[in-house]
Design an enzyme around this catalytic site. Structure first.
Site, PDB file in Angstrom:
ATOM      1  N   ASP A 108      21.634 -71.109  32.902  1.00 12.90           N
ATOM      2  CA  ASP A 108      21.442 -70.526  34.226  1.00 12.90           C
ATOM      3  C   ASP A 108      19.989 -70.780  34.575  1.00 12.90           C
ATOM      4  OD1 ASP A 108      24.025 -69.677  34.250  1.00 12.90           O
ATOM      5  OD2 ASP A 108      23.566 -67.630  33.587  1.00 12.90           O
ATOM      6  N   GLU A 111      28.504 -70.744  41.478  1.00  9.37           N
ATOM      7  CA  GLU A 111      27.280 -70.299  40.794  1.00  9.37           C
ATOM      8  C   GLU A 111      26.257 -71.424  40.889  1.00  9.37           C
ATOM      9  OE1 GLU A 111      27.791 -68.951  36.778  1.00  9.37           O
ATOM     10  OE2 GLU A 111      29.269 -67.428  37.316  1.00  9.37           O
TER      11      GLU A 111
HETATM   12 ZN    ZN Z   1      25.949 -69.147  33.724  1.00 13.66          ZN
END
Ligand code: ZN
Length: 375
Positions: A299, A343
């Site tokens: 991320d 995302e």
């Molecule tokens: Zn992630």
């Protein structure tokens, strides 16, 4: 003298027998040479010894020579299930290397499938799957589904149901069913056991509690907090990418990377307490179903902007991440394929060969899997 005469008289019939035997022997040699010549003619154009013998025995040599090499015919003449009435059909059905090939072809012909139907059926199933399929009553929409290269014979009924229920076109149907999207997420998910850079973990493909990749620590300068870990090759790719980005005045930072099964259990609980069950159900990957457990997912944050999706770093990554082996894993427009809501920050290392393909063809990892990895 008397004795000698007697001896000579005894020899004459013996010589006769020898002469006859000699003639028979020469004849046999002649026949054998002729026979070997016939066999070799067939072997020269690609038929096996066994098939060639049977071709001669069944008196089909001229027919075979007129057709030339044909692997299905070769298999037919090798098989105990050879059926003369299907001879022409065998010659028109594309060969695949399968046990029970001729037996299954006979059964499919018997059910009324055409030669091109049968070629399609054989192409899309294993020997076992074809053997199962021949027990199925004759089906209607073969070409529709099986012209999609990665369609699976064993999924036929599911394709039919899915396209009937959703009205999706054949290609979408085959893709979605192969990805198990016709089933409820998390239900009878396949367990992925081996680590690989192209491994696919999603709501239909899970890791067990013990799965753990080889991990290295992430240096503080690349991460937003201490103690993070990732898989080494993926991390090195990130570092290279981060350095190149910084040359252009951009700052990439890792906000989250490897998460163990237990970490995901904890995350689930935290969100459950904060937002409740339905939120967790919708937005938080269940333990074992998160790609972060592979050590290959990152991320990513921007050091110049709070909202990554609006950052220059995000825009840069959309154009460049693939060069380093990364893909944007959950794009907005492919939510229905990945099963995860968009995302923008979540990137996955897959290696440059796959990332390039995915980037250039604008597909998801799931589609890449359906196309090339799901064997
Ligand atoms: Zn992630």
């Amino acid at each position: 003298m008397k004795v000698t005469k007697k001896k000579l008289k005894l020899k004459e019939p013996f010589v006769k027998v020898l002469k006859v035997l000699g003639v028979i022997f020469l004849l046999l040699i002649g026949v054998f040479i002729f026979y070997r010549k016939e066999i070799n003619e067939l072997k020269d154009i690609g038929y096996s010894e066994k098939a060639s013998n049977n071709i001669l025995f069944k008196n089909k040599k001229d027919y075979i020579l007129s057709l030339g090499e044909n692997k299905t015919l070769n298999a037919a003449f090798e098989s105990d299930y050879y059926n003369e009435k299907y001879l022409e059909d065998y010659s028109r059905i594309n060969y695949v290397k399968q046990d029970d090939l001729i037996r299954n072809i006979n059964k499919l012909l018997n059910k009324g499938y055409t030669n091109s139907d049968i070629s399609l059926i054989l192409k899309h199933g294993t020997s076992k799957e074809v053997s199962d399929f021949v027990k199925h009553e004759k089906v209607q929409y073969l070409e529709e589904f099986f012209n999609v290269s990665y369609a699976k014979l064993s999924n036929y009924d599911r394709y039919l149901n899915y396209s009937y229920e959703t009205g999706e076109d054949e290609e979408t149907t085959v893709l979605y069913v192969n990805l198990n999207l016709d089933k409820a997420p998390y239900d009878d998910a396949v367990e992925v056991e081996k680590f690989s850079y192209d491994m696919v973990v999603n709501k239909y493909r899970k890791l067990n509690e013990k799965f753990e990749p080889k991990l290295v620590k992430i240096k503080e300068e690349y991460a937003s907090s201490e103690g993070m870990m990732a898989e080494a090759v993926a991390l090195n790719a990130f570092i290279k990418m981060s350095k190149d980005a910084s040359k252009e005045g951009l700052g990439l930072i890792i906000n989250s990377s490897y998460r163990s099964y237990q970490d995901q259990v904890d995350i689930q609980e935290t969100y459950r307490n904060l937002y409740g069950d339905s939120y967790v159900e919708k937005y938080v990957a269940k333990p074992g179903f998160s790609e972060h457990q592979t050590g290959l997912a990152f991320d990513i944050g921007s050091t110049t902007s709070n909202v990554f999706a609006n950052s220059k770093e995000y825009a840069w990554m959309l154009d460049n991440a693939y060069k380093y082996g990364f893909i944007l894993r959950f794009p907005k427009k492919y939510e229905d394929i990945t099963g995860f809501r968009s995302e923008p920050w979540h990137f996955r290392y897959v290696g440059t060969k796959i990332s390039k393909y995915i980037y250039e063809n604008d597909i998801t990892l799931e589609e890449y899997y359906a196309l090339f990895l799901d064997k």
